[in-house]
Design a protein around this motif. Structure first.
Motif, PDB file in Angstrom:
ATOM      1  N   ILE A  18       0.962  -1.529   0.071  1.00  0.00           N
ATOM      2  CA  ILE A  18      -0.253  -0.207   0.157  1.00  0.00           C
ATOM      3  C   ILE A  18       0.691   1.501  -0.283  1.00  0.00           C
ATOM      4  N   ILE A  19       1.500   0.628   0.746  1.00  0.00           N
ATOM      5  CA  ILE A  19       2.828   2.807   1.019  1.00  0.00           C
ATOM      6  C   ILE A  19       3.690   2.424  -0.363  1.00  0.00           C
ATOM      7  N   ALA A  20       3.740   1.445  -0.537  1.00  0.00           N
ATOM      8  CA  ALA A  20       4.830   1.378  -2.079  1.00  0.00           C
ATOM      9  C   ALA A  20       3.908   1.869  -3.500  1.00  0.00           C
ATOM     10  N   GLU A  21       2.471   1.465  -3.160  1.00  0.00           N
ATOM     11  CA  GLU A  21       1.619   1.762  -4.767  1.00  0.00           C
ATOM     12  C   GLU A  21       1.598   3.909  -4.180  1.00  0.00           C
ATOM     13  N   ILE A  22       0.915   4.221  -3.031  1.00  0.00           N
ATOM     14  CA  ILE A  22       0.521   5.347  -3.048  1.00  0.00           C
ATOM     15  C   ILE A  22       1.802   5.835  -3.267  1.00  0.00           C
ATOM     16  N   SER A  23       3.344   5.512  -3.152  1.00  0.00           N
ATOM     17  CA  SER A  23       4.265   6.422  -3.554  1.00  0.00           C
ATOM     18  C   SER A  23       4.714   6.423  -4.783  1.00  0.00           C
ATOM     19  N   THR A  24       4.990   5.636  -5.112  1.00  0.00           N
ATOM     20  CA  THR A  24       4.894   5.492  -6.553  1.00  0.00           C
ATOM     21  C   THR A  24       3.641   5.656  -7.761  1.00  0.00           C
ATOM     22  N   PHE A  25       2.712   5.762  -7.120  1.00  0.00           N
ATOM     23  CA  PHE A  25       1.836   6.832  -7.838  1.00  0.00           C
ATOM     24  C   PHE A  25       2.138   8.558  -7.909  1.00  0.00           C
ATOM     25  N   GLY A  26       2.857   9.340  -6.484  1.00  0.00           N
ATOM     26  CA  GLY A  26       3.688  10.037  -6.585  1.00  0.00           C
ATOM     27  C   GLY A  26       4.683   9.949  -7.846  1.00  0.00           C
ATOM     28  N   ILE A  27       5.116   8.953  -7.290  1.00  0.00           N
ATOM     29  CA  ILE A  27       6.683   9.367  -8.594  1.00  0.00           C
ATOM     30  C   ILE A  27       6.362   9.491  -9.532  1.00  0.00           C
ATOM     31  N   GLY A  28       4.656   9.167 -10.135  1.00  0.00           N
ATOM     32  CA  GLY A  28       4.702   8.840 -12.230  1.00  0.00           C
ATOM     33  C   GLY A  28       4.193   9.930 -12.018  1.00  0.00           C
ATOM     34  N   ILE A  30       6.148  12.921 -11.650  1.00  0.00           N
ATOM     35  CA  ILE A  30       6.659  13.686 -11.372  1.00  0.00           C
ATOM     36  C   ILE A  30       7.073  14.074 -12.492  1.00  0.00           C
ATOM     37  N   LYS A  31       8.272  15.605 -12.749  1.00  0.00           N
ATOM     38  CA  LYS A  31       8.117  15.813 -15.205  1.00  0.00           C
ATOM     39  C   LYS A  31       9.473  16.211 -14.779  1.00  0.00           C
ATOM     40  N   SER A  32       9.922  15.240 -15.824  1.00  0.00           N
ATOM     41  CA  SER A  32      11.589  14.961 -15.966  1.00  0.00           C
ATOM     42  C   SER A  32      12.077  14.498 -16.882  1.00  0.00           C
ATOM     43  N   SER A  33      13.025  14.981 -17.593  1.00  0.00           N
ATOM     44  CA  SER A  33      13.002  14.348 -19.021  1.00  0.00           C
ATOM     45  C   SER A  33      13.453  13.191 -19.001  1.00  0.00           C
ATOM     46  N   LEU A  34      13.925  12.426 -18.396  1.00  0.00           N
ATOM     47  CA  LEU A  34      13.588  11.178 -18.175  1.00  0.00           C
ATOM     48  C   LEU A  34      12.264  10.299 -17.976  1.00  0.00           C
ATOM     49  N   GLU A  35      12.306   9.040 -18.567  1.00  0.00           N
ATOM     50  CA  GLU A  35      10.665   8.206 -18.290  1.00  0.00           C
ATOM     51  C   GLU A  35      10.522   8.232 -17.122  1.00  0.00           C
ATOM     52  N   THR A  36       9.230   8.006 -16.715  1.00  0.00           N
ATOM     53  CA  THR A  36       8.686   7.578 -15.585  1.00  0.00           C
ATOM     54  C   THR A  36       9.422   6.018 -14.412  1.00  0.00           C
ATOM     55  N   TRP A  37       9.187   5.985 -15.054  1.00  0.00           N
ATOM     56  CA  TRP A  37       9.433   4.122 -14.834  1.00  0.00           C
ATOM     57  C   TRP A  37      11.288   4.338 -14.110  1.00  0.00           C
ATOM     58  N   ARG A  38      11.659   4.815 -14.808  1.00  0.00           N
ATOM     59  CA  ARG A  38      13.695   4.938 -14.649  1.00  0.00           C
ATOM     60  C   ARG A  38      13.380   6.340 -13.263  1.00  0.00           C
ATOM     61  N   VAL A  39      12.635   7.491 -13.260  1.00  0.00           N
ATOM     62  CA  VAL A  39      12.704   8.319 -12.475  1.00  0.00           C
ATOM     63  C   VAL A  39      12.135   7.054 -10.626  1.00  0.00           C
ATOM     64  N   MET A  40      11.170   6.207 -10.636  1.00  0.00           N
ATOM     65  CA  MET A  40      11.112   5.609  -9.762  1.00  0.00           C
ATOM     66  C   MET A  40      12.200   4.113  -9.718  1.00  0.00           C
ATOM     67  N   PHE A  41      13.248   3.999 -10.820  1.00  0.00           N
ATOM     68  CA  PHE A  41      13.944   3.017 -10.499  1.00  0.00           C
ATOM     69  C   PHE A  41      14.727   3.845  -9.346  1.00  0.00           C
ATOM     70  N   LEU A  42      15.377   4.739  -9.767  1.00  0.00           N
ATOM     71  CA  LEU A  42      16.042   5.718  -9.681  1.00  0.00           C
ATOM     72  C   LEU A  42      15.935   5.612  -7.975  1.00  0.00           C
ATOM     73  N   ILE A  43      15.298   6.533  -8.059  1.00  0.00           N
ATOM     74  CA  ILE A  43      14.339   6.755  -6.392  1.00  0.00           C
ATOM     75  C   ILE A  43      14.343   5.751  -5.220  1.00  0.00           C
ATOM     76  N   LEU A 124       3.166  -8.770 -10.318  1.00  0.00           N
ATOM     77  CA  LEU A 124       2.176  -8.037 -10.216  1.00  0.00           C
ATOM     78  C   LEU A 124       2.080  -6.570  -9.929  1.00  0.00           C
ATOM     79  N   THR A 125       2.460  -6.153  -8.714  1.00  0.00           N
ATOM     80  CA  THR A 125       2.680  -5.254  -8.156  1.00  0.00           C
ATOM     81  C   THR A 125       4.042  -4.026  -8.843  1.00  0.00           C
ATOM     82  N   ALA A 126       5.068  -4.854  -9.959  1.00  0.00           N
ATOM     83  CA  ALA A 126       5.545  -3.507 -10.653  1.00  0.00           C
ATOM     84  C   ALA A 126       5.181  -3.543 -11.928  1.00  0.00           C
ATOM     85  N   VAL A 127       4.072  -4.141 -12.654  1.00  0.00           N
ATOM     86  CA  VAL A 127       3.822  -3.987 -13.681  1.00  0.00           C
ATOM     87  C   VAL A 127       2.492  -3.168 -13.577  1.00  0.00           C
ATOM     88  N   SER A 128       2.243  -3.858 -12.189  1.00  0.00           N
ATOM     89  CA  SER A 128       0.369  -2.457 -12.329  1.00  0.00           C
ATOM     90  C   SER A 128       0.247  -0.778 -12.130  1.00  0.00           C
TER      91      SER A 128
END
Length: 128
Positions: A18-28, A30-43, A124-128
């Motif tokens: 639950i905490i990860a999904e809410i955080s990942t929603f917020g990270i998604g 973020i406006k950046s020159s990198l793709e969203t998934w790259r920003v998520m993996f970096l954070i 399931l949690t990484a793709v959804s």
């Protein structure tokens, strides 16, 4: 003790998701020159590395070096370790112990349970 630890681990996984999904929603968002998934993996990678550094410096190497226990508590813990025959610190690799572990039914069942339970969750949690 292993079933209790396994139950606590699996039981708390839902809270982590639950905490990860809410955080990942917020990270998604973020406006950046990198793709969203790259920003998520970096954070998440930076958080993982930082937590690893904290644990490296705070976890004791053995019960004897843990500072928060009183002397009599430490003695009791060391006596219990002596009674179960596991020892405190042995850096010698023993193939007999690997063989014994691989042939232990309880260990095999716990391993199969953990793999079968966590493999779908990770995907399931990484793709959804």
């Amino acid at each position: 003790m292993a079933p209790l630890c396994m139950g606590l681990w699996i039981g708390s996984a839902g809270i982590g998701y639950i905490i990860a999904e809410i955080s990942t929603f917020g990270i998604g968002h973020i406006k950046s020159s990198l793709e969203t998934w790259r920003v998520m993996f970096l954070i998440w990678g930076a958080i993982t590395v930082a937590w690893g550094v904290v644990l490296f410096f705070t976890l004791p190497g053995s019960p004897a070096s843990r500072k928060i226990w009183k002397t009599e508590e430490r003695a009791g813990i060391l006596d219990r370790i002596k009674d179960n025959g596991t020892g405190i610190k042995d850096k010698n690799f023993k193939f007999e112990q690997v063989k014994e572990t691989m042939l232990d039914l309880k260990t095999l069942l716990l391993f199969m349970f953990a793999v079968s339970f966590n493999s779908p969750n990770g995907g399931l949690t990484a793709v959804s």
